[in-house]
Design an enzyme around this catalytic site. Sequence first.
Site, PDB file in Angstrom:
ATOM      1  N   ASP A   1     -27.159 -32.205 -37.051  1.00 37.22           N
ATOM      2  CA  ASP A   1     -27.897 -32.328 -38.309  1.00 37.22           C
ATOM      3  C   ASP A   1     -28.272 -30.940 -38.810  1.00 37.22           C
ATOM      4  OD1 ASP A   1     -29.846 -31.740 -36.390  1.00 37.22           O
ATOM      5  OD2 ASP A   1     -30.365 -33.851 -36.195  1.00 37.22           O
TER       6      ASP A   1
ATOM      7  N   ASP B   1     -31.253 -28.770 -40.343  1.00 38.37           N
ATOM      8  CA  ASP B   1     -32.684 -28.702 -40.605  1.00 38.37           C
ATOM      9  C   ASP B   1     -32.993 -27.491 -41.470  1.00 38.37           C
ATOM     10  OD1 ASP B   1     -33.067 -30.921 -39.035  1.00 38.37           O
ATOM     11  OD2 ASP B   1     -33.389 -29.764 -37.203  1.00 38.37           O
TER      12      ASP B   1
ATOM     13  N   ASP C   1     -37.976 -21.968 -29.033  1.00 40.93           N
ATOM     14  CA  ASP C   1     -37.814 -21.851 -27.580  1.00 40.93           C
ATOM     15  C   ASP C   1     -36.825 -20.760 -27.148  1.00 40.93           C
ATOM     16  OD1 ASP C   1     -35.782 -23.412 -28.639  1.00 40.93           O
ATOM     17  OD2 ASP C   1     -36.072 -25.113 -27.280  1.00 40.93           O
TER      18      ASP C   1
HETATM   19  P1  ATP Z   1     -29.738 -30.553 -31.219  1.00 39.88           P
HETATM   20  O1  ATP Z   1     -28.376 -30.174 -31.671  1.00 39.88           O
HETATM   21  O2  ATP Z   1     -29.780 -31.163 -29.864  1.00 39.88           O
HETATM   22  O3  ATP Z   1     -30.514 -31.333 -32.242  1.00 39.88           O
HETATM   23  P2  ATP Z   1     -31.575 -28.483 -31.856  1.00 39.88           P
HETATM   24  O4  ATP Z   1     -31.604 -27.039 -31.485  1.00 39.88           O
HETATM   25  O5  ATP Z   1     -31.445 -28.815 -33.311  1.00 39.88           O
HETATM   26  O6  ATP Z   1     -30.446 -29.155 -30.995  1.00 39.88           O
HETATM   27  P3  ATP Z   1     -33.966 -30.019 -31.914  1.00 39.88           P
HETATM   28  O7  ATP Z   1     -34.626 -30.719 -30.790  1.00 39.88           O
HETATM   29  O8  ATP Z   1     -33.406 -30.823 -33.021  1.00 39.88           O
HETATM   30  O9  ATP Z   1     -32.865 -29.098 -31.244  1.00 39.88           O
HETATM   31  O10 ATP Z   1     -35.010 -28.961 -32.462  1.00 39.88           O
HETATM   32  C1  ATP Z   1     -34.796 -28.196 -33.638  1.00 39.88           C
HETATM   33  C2  ATP Z   1     -35.294 -26.787 -33.422  1.00 39.88           C
HETATM   34  O11 ATP Z   1     -36.695 -26.789 -33.165  1.00 39.88           O
HETATM   35  C3  ATP Z   1     -34.665 -26.056 -32.234  1.00 39.88           C
HETATM   36  O12 ATP Z   1     -33.455 -25.426 -32.587  1.00 39.88           O
HETATM   37  C4  ATP Z   1     -35.734 -25.065 -31.857  1.00 39.88           C
HETATM   38  O13 ATP Z   1     -35.673 -23.938 -32.690  1.00 39.88           O
HETATM   39  C5  ATP Z   1     -37.019 -25.819 -32.179  1.00 39.88           C
HETATM   40  N1  ATP Z   1     -37.560 -26.526 -30.995  1.00 39.88           N
HETATM   41  C6  ATP Z   1     -37.277 -27.772 -30.605  1.00 39.88           C
HETATM   42  N2  ATP Z   1     -37.948 -28.105 -29.482  1.00 39.88           N
HETATM   43  C7  ATP Z   1     -38.670 -27.017 -29.163  1.00 39.88           C
HETATM   44  C8  ATP Z   1     -39.583 -26.727 -28.106  1.00 39.88           C
HETATM   45  N3  ATP Z   1     -39.848 -27.623 -27.161  1.00 39.88           N
HETATM   46  N4  ATP Z   1     -40.153 -25.496 -28.094  1.00 39.88           N
HETATM   47  C9  ATP Z   1     -39.895 -24.597 -29.066  1.00 39.88           C
HETATM   48  N5  ATP Z   1     -39.056 -24.811 -30.065  1.00 39.88           N
HETATM   49  C10 ATP Z   1     -38.436 -26.004 -30.139  1.00 39.88           C
HETATM   50 MG    MG Z   2     -31.544 -30.860 -34.121  1.00 41.99          MG
END
Ligand code: ATP
Ligand code: MG
Length: 441
Positions: free
Chosen positions: A86, A88, A167
Amino acid sequence: MRRPKDSLPPPPELPNFTIESDEDELRPVEERHAGTGLVRHDVHLDDGRLDQDAARVVRRLEKAGFQAYLVGGCVRDLLLDKNPKDFDIATSARPEDVRQLFRNCRVIGRRFRLAHVLFGGGKIVEVATFRRKPQDATDDVVDETDDLLIRNDNVFGEAHEDALRRDFTINALFYDLERHQVLDWCGGMDDIRGRVIRTIGDPTVRFREDPVRILRAVKFASRLDIGISPEVYESMVDNRDELARAARPRIFEEISRLLRGGAAHRSMWLLWESGGMGVLLPELSAFLDDDEGTSGAGSRFYKRMSAIDYVTKTRGAPDDLATWCALLAEPLSEYTTGVRDPQTAALEFLDLVVERVAMPRRIADGVRRVMAVLPKLSQGRLGRLARTELAKPAVDTLELDLIARGKSTEMVEALRSELGTFTPAPPVYRDRPPPRRPSRR
Ligand code: ATP
Ligand code: MG
């Protein structure tokens, strides 16, 4: 006729003040982030791979004078040549501003407010206002020396603060659509090039603030097939016990994601190797430790994980219930073999899992029932499950089981077409009281 400049009267003395503009957005882009340690990288992400709705949202926000960037997973995945799940958006606009700009928008969450911009087909583009890491007690963080756990992180901030609260460095890159630049405040671009996971700041602090990040590191390393920096890996191992303090429903969700992310095999191996599994699923971990004692069941377990990955790649992720069946099948079978009452023993085993990782009762109950009918199912009979909501996950479970054991899956297709003619009854979820502990023989 114009008078020469020097014949003009001197300008009036101006009071000594500086204009404090709230409208950061009106400043030239070079100034906007001045003094924040920003490095801009010229990167032209292929327009065709960007989500056009998300791009439209970014452009409209920018046109209205706000800062807006694609952030997080989508930037990381595109830079690593993967398909993002997705797209964001992070912005300087407050959720209310976003709502005013988009008719098809709703603001969700009470403490953690986000704007969802809705598109056709139920598609949602998530727009989050820049936030910073809470720093003092008024920001609602508990600051006892040892307790770094973040309990609320809904404090609005600036773009660079929003990057630094994230993170991992590879998750903190912002993409500026207008200028085709990646904004990098923490060396994420170098880590993308080096294909390595590194926390932003001290890993021990970051893992203690939120132990779920340990599972996220496992997820990204496995799914993206990249490394973890040795310092970060060491800290994951050292802080694995912190996982027991994390919110348990998040743990269940994160393990489920490891299973359905297309790299269940690598994820489970890394979870076991780093010791996280020993904290979250000690029965499974001990079972894998004792590969000799269980006559090579470890390799049977990993074949099940590979089967999940195979199905995920070819057809999309199996039902969560089926992946959890695959995860627990081997130790569950060991636990229930040779006992007087296998059904009660299975309940006992699953109770432990429910307790530790907050597996919803519905899933635990489903795992027990599906595992109990699996032998019958492998003879091609759906039996009593046929008209229940468990039918589909049961067939998914059978498929994983057959693939893992190198058997033909022909029967699965037959069962699926049989299922196609049934409408499952609406689910009836019963929260049963914990069973009495049976004695094992
Ligand atoms: P995915 O492809 O699995 O969705 P993602 O990186 O987009 O991976 P998300 O869980 O959707 O992961 O989170 C979006 C963003 O928010 C991450 O890329 C990160 O920058 C931030 N984030 C998510 N969880 C945390 C956390 N526990 N601590 C700090 N930042 C976080
Ligand atoms: Mg995501």
